[in-house]
Write an enzyme that holds these catalytic residues in place. Structure first.
Site, PDB file in Angstrom:
ATOM      1  N   GLU A 212      38.774  45.308  35.955  1.00 60.30           N
ATOM      2  CA  GLU A 212      38.845  45.590  34.622  1.00 60.30           C
ATOM      3  C   GLU A 212      38.612  44.415  33.723  1.00 60.30           C
ATOM      4  O   GLU A 212      38.362  44.555  32.513  1.00 60.30           O
ATOM      5  CB  GLU A 212      40.079  46.573  34.248  1.00 60.30           C
ATOM      6  CG  GLU A 212      41.349  45.631  34.378  1.00 60.30           C
ATOM      7  CD  GLU A 212      41.957  45.233  35.790  1.00 60.30           C
ATOM      8  OE1 GLU A 212      41.229  45.674  36.925  1.00 60.30           O
ATOM      9  OE2 GLU A 212      43.062  44.723  35.705  1.00 60.30           O
TER      10      GLU A 212
ATOM     11  N   HIS B 101      41.146  42.229  39.853  1.00 63.51           N
ATOM     12  CA  HIS B 101      41.012  42.985  38.650  1.00 63.51           C
ATOM     13  C   HIS B 101      39.537  43.065  38.110  1.00 63.51           C
ATOM     14  O   HIS B 101      39.007  42.610  37.190  1.00 63.51           O
ATOM     15  CB  HIS B 101      41.509  41.914  37.423  1.00 63.51           C
ATOM     16  CG  HIS B 101      43.133  41.779  37.681  1.00 63.51           C
ATOM     17  ND1 HIS B 101      43.948  42.650  37.328  1.00 63.51           N
ATOM     18  CD2 HIS B 101      43.568  40.833  38.394  1.00 63.51           C
ATOM     19  CE1 HIS B 101      45.214  42.042  37.398  1.00 63.51           C
ATOM     20  NE2 HIS B 101      45.097  41.069  38.067  1.00 63.51           N
TER      21      HIS B 101
ATOM     22  N   CYS C 207      45.862  45.088  41.548  1.00 60.39           N
ATOM     23  CA  CYS C 207      46.915  43.965  41.552  1.00 60.39           C
ATOM     24  C   CYS C 207      48.306  44.542  41.562  1.00 60.39           C
ATOM     25  O   CYS C 207      48.691  45.136  42.559  1.00 60.39           O
ATOM     26  CB  CYS C 207      46.523  43.128  40.712  1.00 60.39           C
ATOM     27  SG  CYS C 207      47.278  41.459  40.967  1.00 60.39           S
TER      28      CYS C 207
HETATM   29  N1  GLN Z   1      52.459  39.430  40.838  1.00 58.30           N
HETATM   30  C1  GLN Z   1      52.136  40.590  40.102  1.00 58.30           C
HETATM   31  C2  GLN Z   1      53.147  41.643  40.465  1.00 58.30           C
HETATM   32  O1  GLN Z   1      53.902  41.102  41.245  1.00 58.30           O
HETATM   33  C3  GLN Z   1      50.960  41.153  40.100  1.00 58.30           C
HETATM   34  C4  GLN Z   1      49.861  40.186  39.249  1.00 58.30           C
HETATM   35  C5  GLN Z   1      48.642  41.107  38.470  1.00 58.30           C
HETATM   36  O2  GLN Z   1      48.652  42.174  38.579  1.00 58.30           O
HETATM   37  N2  GLN Z   1      47.773  40.372  38.147  1.00 58.30           N
HETATM   38  O3  GLN Z   1      53.366  42.617  39.881  1.00 58.30           O
END
Ligand code: GLN
Length: 204
Positions: free
Chosen positions: A179, A177, A81
């Site tokens: 994890e 994710h 992410c």
């Molecule tokens: N929107 C977040 C960002 O810009 C990422 C979100 C996440 O890691 N769950 O870093």
């Protein structure tokens, strides 16, 4: 090879979950906050969290350029992410200038931040993932998607018509994710790639 030593960038985000997942996948997992720690690991995980905050801290701690250089030099890495956003070579909707998410490189791709919407638009889905023997349960939280990949990038999974898991050499990234679920297969893929076993399928 003995257990690869994998660092988890521990400036912000879900560091603990990645440490646990990596250990269950057979790695010697340690936190990384300083340059000496960064230089002591065989590979690095950049966790989920907030890519703008992580970028700010990387710059403040003088880790931004060393990390870019290590990735350019071929350091294996996995980002989930926010970590995927940082591993891109180009970021769209990166944020407010001066506080924006900064690309580290690692994967030749353009990523759109918050592509799947705001917190309220977070969702979960079971998706096919190349190299895994069955669908993976993917948790998307204000997730990015990939809008362009370079010729040496493999797309491992897609959602809503966009790549959400990609790999270039030993650098892996997912919009979602793993994890946060009990499924350790993505972490196991990364650990296996550090052991030079990348071609083995990860059974569930
Ligand atoms: N929107 C977040 C960002 O810009 C990422 C979100 C996440 O890691 N769950 O870093």
């Amino acid at each position: 090879m003995s257990a690869p030593r994998i660092g988890v960038l521990a400036l912000q985000g879900d560091t603990r979950e990645h440490l646990a997942a990596l250990r269950e996948a057979g790695a010697d997992a340690v936190t990384v906050r300083r340059l000496v720690e960064l230089e002591s690991v065989d590979g690095l995980v950049i966790p989920g969290g907030e890519s703008t905050a992580m970028s700010h801290l990387l710059r403040e701690l003088d880790l931004l350029e060393p990390l870019r250089a290590l990735l350019a030099d071929g350091m294996p890495a996995y980002g989930s992410c926010a970590g995927m956003i940082l591993l891109a070579s180009e970021i769209l909707d990166a944020g407010v200038p001066g506080r924006e998410a900064l690309p580290l490189g690692g994967i030749d791709m353009t990523v759109r931040r918050n592509a799947f919407g705001r917190q309220v638009d977070s969702f979960e889905d079971d998706i096919a993932f190349s190299g895994l023997d069955s669908d993976i349960h993917a948790v998307f939280i204000r997730a990015p998607w990939v809008e362009r990949v370079g010729p040496s990038v493999e797309v491992l999974a897609t959602a809503a018509g966009h790549p959400v898991a990609v790999r270039q050499g030993k650098v892996l990234a997912t919009s979602f994710h793993p994890e946060m679920t009990g499924d350790r297969r993505v972490h196991a893929l990364f650990v296996a790639s550090l052991r030079g076993e990348d071609r083995e399928e990860q059974a569930g």
